[in-house]
Write an enzyme that holds these catalytic residues in place. Structure first.
Site, PDB file in Angstrom:
ATOM      1  N   ASP A 104      96.826  79.373 -47.003  1.00 13.97           N
ATOM      2  CA  ASP A 104      97.140  80.328 -48.069  1.00 13.97           C
ATOM      3  C   ASP A 104      98.461  79.948 -48.744  1.00 13.97           C
ATOM      4  O   ASP A 104      99.300  79.254 -48.152  1.00 13.97           O
ATOM      5  CB  ASP A 104      97.243  81.750 -47.468  1.00 13.97           C
ATOM      6  CG  ASP A 104      96.984  82.831 -48.511  1.00 13.97           C
ATOM      7  OD1 ASP A 104      97.008  82.526 -49.713  1.00 13.97           O
ATOM      8  OD2 ASP A 104      96.778  83.993 -48.112  1.00 13.97           O
ATOM      9  N   ALA A 106     102.080  81.152 -50.981  1.00 14.06           N
ATOM     10  CA  ALA A 106     103.143  82.151 -50.771  1.00 14.06           C
ATOM     11  C   ALA A 106     104.020  82.194 -52.014  1.00 14.06           C
ATOM     12  O   ALA A 106     104.115  81.214 -52.754  1.00 14.06           O
ATOM     13  CB  ALA A 106     103.980  81.799 -49.554  1.00 14.06           C
ATOM     14  N   GLY A 119     101.947  88.069 -55.105  1.00 13.27           N
ATOM     15  CA  GLY A 119     102.246  87.908 -56.525  1.00 13.27           C
ATOM     16  C   GLY A 119     100.988  88.074 -57.377  1.00 13.27           C
ATOM     17  O   GLY A 119     101.050  88.476 -58.524  1.00 13.27           O
ATOM     18  N   GLY A 120      99.849  87.760 -56.778  1.00 13.73           N
ATOM     19  CA  GLY A 120      98.561  87.907 -57.466  1.00 13.73           C
ATOM     20  C   GLY A 120      97.818  89.154 -57.019  1.00 13.73           C
ATOM     21  O   GLY A 120      96.634  89.322 -57.349  1.00 13.73           O
ATOM     22  N   GLU A 126      94.501  89.256 -47.716  1.00 10.08           N
ATOM     23  CA  GLU A 126      95.169  88.058 -47.169  1.00 10.08           C
ATOM     24  C   GLU A 126      95.740  88.344 -45.783  1.00 10.08           C
ATOM     25  O   GLU A 126      95.645  87.512 -44.875  1.00 10.08           O
ATOM     26  CB  GLU A 126      96.300  87.607 -48.108  1.00 10.08           C
ATOM     27  CG  GLU A 126      95.780  86.960 -49.373  1.00 10.08           C
ATOM     28  CD  GLU A 126      96.886  86.489 -50.296  1.00 10.08           C
ATOM     29  OE1 GLU A 126      96.632  85.575 -51.068  1.00 10.08           O
ATOM     30  OE2 GLU A 126      97.995  87.049 -50.249  1.00 10.08           O
TER      31      GLU A 126
END
Ligand SMILES: O=C[C@H](O)[C@H](O)[C@H](O)COP(=O)(O)O
Length: 254
Positions: A104, A106, A119-120, A126
């Site tokens: 993933d 960061a 941020g998304g 997640e």
């Protein structure tokens, strides 16, 4: 006039160079992580964000060239689409509740591998997927590497909130010394709505915190569903650097 045009051209060129440097850094980190952590029979958590796009591309190449059998569990609508578009084997946590590796991105990562993510807006799924993994591998470009959370990522900690509770939650966050901002959508009127139909409040902070304590406090606040603070999740982080190299950071022993 000519001087103005030249300056505009130079600034566009600079921007393009910067962008391609960042994209190359994401690509390099993703490639290295996929090569070093994905293997035949691997049950893989697929993260979200722009860096993960490169990871899925390299994963699909590896699966095809080496004939690997990899089961992919997504962390968002975006990740699910990426898995499908690349013809990878899609699963979910009800069929594959234990994962070998989670790769993933960061938004920021400190030397202890504490992370700010979301941020998304994908922090909830997640974190659930990361918690199902034996190992979480972070991939990021050089802008995400910091000595202290908040040094690079200035937008605050993304906090996923039940819509009807956003005002009391924001008041609580203020009482904790944070500066909450309801995240607004770009191409829709009103707030961002997550894949789980929640709002996102970005909680800015001015000083470093005991991240574990803050995380516990936030999660105990009624109305908070999850936060983008990932404390103790990541095992290793790959940062694509400006010079094309990849810097690898392992979680320090406790
Ligand atoms: O909600 C989004 C995720 O936490 C992303 O993994 C994070 O924002 C990093 O995204 P990117 O790779 O685009 O910088």
């Amino acid at each position: 006039m000519i001087l103005r045009r030249t300056l505009m051209h130079t600034s566009t060129l600079f921007h393009k160079t910067m962008t391609s440097q960042v994209e190359q850094a994401k690509d390099a980190a993703a490639l290295r992580a996929v090569r070093e952590h994905v293997y035949d029979g691997c049950r893989l958590g697929v993260g979200s964000g722009s860096t993960v796009v490169y990871a899925v591309k390299h994963l699909a190449e590896l699966v095809t060239t080496a004939g690997l059998n990899v089961t992919c569990v997504p962390t968002s609508f975006q990740a699910r689409q990426l898995i499908i578009e690349h013809g990878l084997h899609l699963s979910d946590l009800s069929q594959t509740p234990e994962l070998d590796v989670v790769i993933d991105g960061a938004d920021e990562c400190d030397p202890q591998l504490n992370l700010i993510k979301g941020g998304g807006g994908c922090q909830l799924q997640e974190k659930i997927v990361a918690a199902c993994g034996k190992k979480m591998v972070v991939i990021a470009d050089y802008r995400k590497k910091s000595q202290e959370l908040g040094e690079q990522w200035k937008k605050g900690i993304p906090i996923e909130v039940v819509p009807m509770a956003y005002v009391p939650v924001m008041n609580k966050l203020r009482s904790y010394g944070l500066e909450p901002v309801l995240r607004m959508a770009q191409s829709k009127a009103g707030p961002v709505v997550t894949d789980n139909s929640n709002f996102v409040v970005d909680a800015k902070f001015t000083a470093p915190h005991n991240w574990e304590l803050l995380e516990t406090k936030l999660c105990r606040t009624p109305g908070v569903v999850e936060t983008g603070l990932f404390v103790g999740f990541a095992s290793v982080a790959y940062f694509g650097m400006k010079d094309g190299s990849v810097s690898v950071l392992h979680k320090p022993p406790v």
